[in-house]
Design a protein around this motif. Sequence first.
Motif, PDB file in Angstrom:
ATOM      1  N   UNK A 368       0.833  -1.195   0.000  1.00 22.31           N
ATOM      2  CA  UNK A 368       0.000   0.000   0.000  1.00 22.31           C
ATOM      3  C   UNK A 368       0.872   1.250   0.000  1.00 22.31           C
ATOM      4  N   UNK A 369       2.087   1.122   0.549  1.00 28.27           N
ATOM      5  CA  UNK A 369       3.021   2.245   0.609  1.00 28.27           C
ATOM      6  C   UNK A 369       4.395   1.765   0.165  1.00 28.27           C
ATOM      7  N   UNK A 370       5.017   2.525  -0.747  1.00 25.93           N
ATOM      8  CA  UNK A 370       6.382   2.226  -1.184  1.00 25.93           C
ATOM      9  C   UNK A 370       7.202   3.508  -1.127  1.00 25.93           C
ATOM     10  N   UNK A 371       8.328   3.419  -0.459  1.00 25.02           N
ATOM     11  CA  UNK A 371       9.239   4.552  -0.287  1.00 25.02           C
ATOM     12  C   UNK A 371      10.539   4.209  -0.992  1.00 25.02           C
ATOM     13  N   UNK A 372      11.001   5.092  -1.872  1.00 24.76           N
ATOM     14  CA  UNK A 372      12.190   4.809  -2.668  1.00 24.76           C
ATOM     15  C   UNK A 372      13.210   5.934  -2.518  1.00 24.76           C
ATOM     16  N   UNK A 373      14.355   5.605  -1.914  1.00 28.67           N
ATOM     17  CA  UNK A 373      15.489   6.526  -1.789  1.00 28.67           C
ATOM     18  C   UNK A 373      15.075   7.872  -1.176  1.00 28.67           C
ATOM     19  N   UNK A 374      14.252   7.806  -0.141  1.00 26.64           N
ATOM     20  CA  UNK A 374      13.727   9.029   0.466  1.00 26.64           C
ATOM     21  C   UNK A 374      14.828   9.758   1.233  1.00 26.64           C
ATOM     22  N   UNK A 401      18.194   8.343   2.198  1.00 26.74           N
ATOM     23  CA  UNK A 401      18.217   7.197   1.291  1.00 26.74           C
ATOM     24  C   UNK A 401      17.485   5.983   1.828  1.00 26.74           C
ATOM     25  N   UNK A 402      16.228   6.164   2.241  1.00 21.91           N
ATOM     26  CA  UNK A 402      15.444   5.074   2.831  1.00 21.91           C
ATOM     27  C   UNK A 402      14.574   4.410   1.767  1.00 21.91           C
ATOM     28  N   UNK A 403      14.606   3.068   1.741  1.00 23.34           N
ATOM     29  CA  UNK A 403      13.738   2.265   0.882  1.00 23.34           C
ATOM     30  C   UNK A 403      12.869   1.375   1.769  1.00 23.34           C
ATOM     31  N   UNK A 404      11.537   1.479   1.607  1.00 26.69           N
ATOM     32  CA  UNK A 404      10.613   0.688   2.418  1.00 26.69           C
ATOM     33  C   UNK A 404       9.416   0.268   1.585  1.00 26.69           C
ATOM     34  N   UNK A 405       8.807  -0.839   1.991  1.00 26.67           N
ATOM     35  CA  UNK A 405       7.552  -1.270   1.389  1.00 26.67           C
ATOM     36  C   UNK A 405       6.657  -1.814   2.495  1.00 26.67           C
ATOM     37  N   UNK A 406       5.428  -1.314   2.552  1.00 21.38           N
ATOM     38  CA  UNK A 406       4.470  -1.721   3.588  1.00 21.38           C
ATOM     39  C   UNK A 406       3.244  -2.321   2.929  1.00 21.38           C
ATOM     40  N   UNK A 443      -0.563   3.216  -2.994  1.00 24.28           N
ATOM     41  CA  UNK A 443      -1.339   2.420  -3.945  1.00 24.28           C
ATOM     42  C   UNK A 443      -0.904   2.720  -5.377  1.00 24.28           C
ATOM     43  N   UNK A 444       0.418   2.692  -5.592  1.00 27.43           N
ATOM     44  CA  UNK A 444       1.053   2.861  -6.911  1.00 27.43           C
ATOM     45  C   UNK A 444       0.895   4.260  -7.502  1.00 27.43           C
ATOM     46  N   UNK A 445       0.412   5.207  -6.712  1.00 28.29           N
ATOM     47  CA  UNK A 445       0.301   6.587  -7.186  1.00 28.29           C
ATOM     48  C   UNK A 445       1.226   7.467  -6.360  1.00 28.29           C
ATOM     49  N   UNK A 446       1.988   8.323  -7.025  1.00 28.01           N
ATOM     50  CA  UNK A 446       2.954   9.166  -6.336  1.00 28.01           C
ATOM     51  C   UNK A 446       2.259  10.084  -5.335  1.00 28.01           C
ATOM     52  N   UNK A 447       2.863  10.202  -4.164  1.00 34.62           N
ATOM     53  CA  UNK A 447       2.346  11.086  -3.124  1.00 34.62           C
ATOM     54  C   UNK A 447       2.982  12.456  -3.247  1.00 34.62           C
TER      55      UNK A 447
END
Length: 710
Positions: A368-374, A401-406, A443-447
């Motif tokens: 539901x949430x994906x964080x890429x290189x934050x 540089x945080x990568x996460x997937x929830x 949900x696959x849409x950029x925040x």
Amino acid sequence: MNSQLTEGKVTILEPEVQTGKPVLTVRDMHISYFPRGKEVKAVRGVDLTVHAGETLALVGESGSGKSSVAFASMRGLDAAGRVMKGSVHFHDTDVLTLNPGELRRIQGSRIGMVYQDPQTALNPAYRIGGQIAETVREHTNMSATEIRERVLDLLEEVSLPDPAGFYQRYPHELSGGQQQRVLIAMAFACNPELLIMDEPTTGLDVTTEAHILDLVTKLKESHGSAILYITHNLGVVAKFCHRVAVMYAGQIVEQGPVSRVFTAPAHPYTRSLLTCIPRLDLSKHDRPLNAIEGRLPNLSELPPGCVFAPRCSESQDQCVSKDIQKELIDGDENFVRCVRWNDISTFEFDRNARKSRPKEEVHDIEPILEVDNLQCLFRLRRGIAEIVTGRDILNVHAVDGIDLSLGRGQTLAIVGESGCGKTTLGRTIVGLQTATDGTMAFEDKLLEGKARNRSSDVRRRIQIVFQNPDATLNPQKSVGETIGRPLELFGLAEEAARDARVANLLQSVNLPAHYATRYPHELSGGEKQRVAIARAFAADPDLIICDEPLSALDVSVQAAILNLLVELQKSSNAAYLFISHDLSVVRYLSDQVAVMYMGRLCEIGSPEEVFVPPYHPYTEALLSAISLPDPNIDQESIRLEGSVPSPVNPKPGCRFASRCPRKIGDICETENPPLLSYGDHHKIYCHIPREQLEEMRPVIRYQGSEDPVV
């Protein structure tokens, strides 16, 4: 003694450690408060003795009277409180009969106190050195030069680096752990014979807490001080204290050696406290926590008989029909206030052995949430000197540089010391601040970065529960108005149906519907946090950021809130990003755990993977610092030396290298650590070769076994 009086001043001598002699003796203490002219009997019939060289813990839920006993023992009650009966003796001196001048001569010199919140105990307008020096100057006959040397020695004694530098700093320039060390230095400034500590580690992360307790233990041994330690953290009591007195609703219901009380608790309340603590061998998939139903009684209208009877599972008619007297277990200071303590079954921690249950598997779940290189950088303000000289711009690397997937319906816990970037990460995801770089997808849409730039539907579906409900609930709005606001804002209920929806939400967090008319000041801390959770769920969210929502709560309230979060997650399928430094809570609630240090990830995986070897060395240190209440568990002692490096323009290499007890060489300080995979979900960022990590010994294990508790 470790000090002598000279014309009203104390000459500090080398401590002569004496143990066993009573330093503080409290007998039949009764304390009442009189709000609006009505008597509230906060403390009734308390007997305590603290001996030289020992630590006596005073434990119990908020409102049980612990702090009232402590403040009354040094004549520090506020104007609303009054000692109605009893005596308080410091050695042979009756503290309650001293005049103000005599009292000032022992407060701060022979009796020291460490408060719960150093930010309110330290004066923000004065330098650290000056505040400690004032204590020494007030109670000794030292010269200015001797006072300065004494303060520098104290700062070094509490393990603050560069004592001369800290002497000149202001409180806001120190971390929470450093501020607490300053309070401890101030308390030990005149070698006190009695030290009263009121929840001194409640707001600290586990590594800082471990350092503070080690420090106080060392100072106690060298100074021979007696310590009255007030807390609701039973793990700290098991590790740090000799004896424990358990308070409930103004009475001590059980007292005895920690070794006896924690292995064979006699009072049902003590047993309930021990069984409602999250443990490393228990997760939400096993069973709910044993929460204590009900709440403390109204101290202005006390029920007859045992005050715990309305909440006690062992209660019988005899418990409410007569006054309950103390019954000795073994000696005058080892007693219980219960008529049925001999009839109750033998107490045992219900082991949930790792080998006896199926391994918790992590399945691929729709994210539901994906964080890429934050990345979140905060630019330091540039002064005139920096602008004129053209110095480089300095940035604080809060998240780097945080990568996460929830996954949907899952809980991802973010753990680490204070200042590692946990809260910044959560606030960025919810839109309270913007990222410097990287992307976030919901949900696959950029925040969008700021919440105000997001659609109303996205704002509704991503909610947050803050650490301190006092700071987030509007004191001028009723509970019903607070919970109803999201319903109105997002159009989730018509005005006619709003009251019924608020009542349903209150019921979902185990609060009665009539609480809708109450205001925040009429609620306990746990009830306020339930209202904050109800407000978050009022928006029917899909993702909730929980930012340290349990850190200030009693263990009994904490257990109820954890059970509540699990139930609400099951019914709503909401995902939680759970930010915490309490690894026992994280172990119970989480499906995935991410360990952060100085803005970067060290390790990520399921609790079954992260809490057993192979560990990242930082994870290993965090686990070794947990305070566990089970005396049948062995735990390695790993202490991280030095303070966390500055996050301002950090150097290349592993951020943890400067404190790592397992550092393998210069490569740790010059190159970013590689990502090591231990299966599909368990990942460690470390230069240590895989075979060395796999040979690690479990940090926490049952006595006589090499099997990990987790």
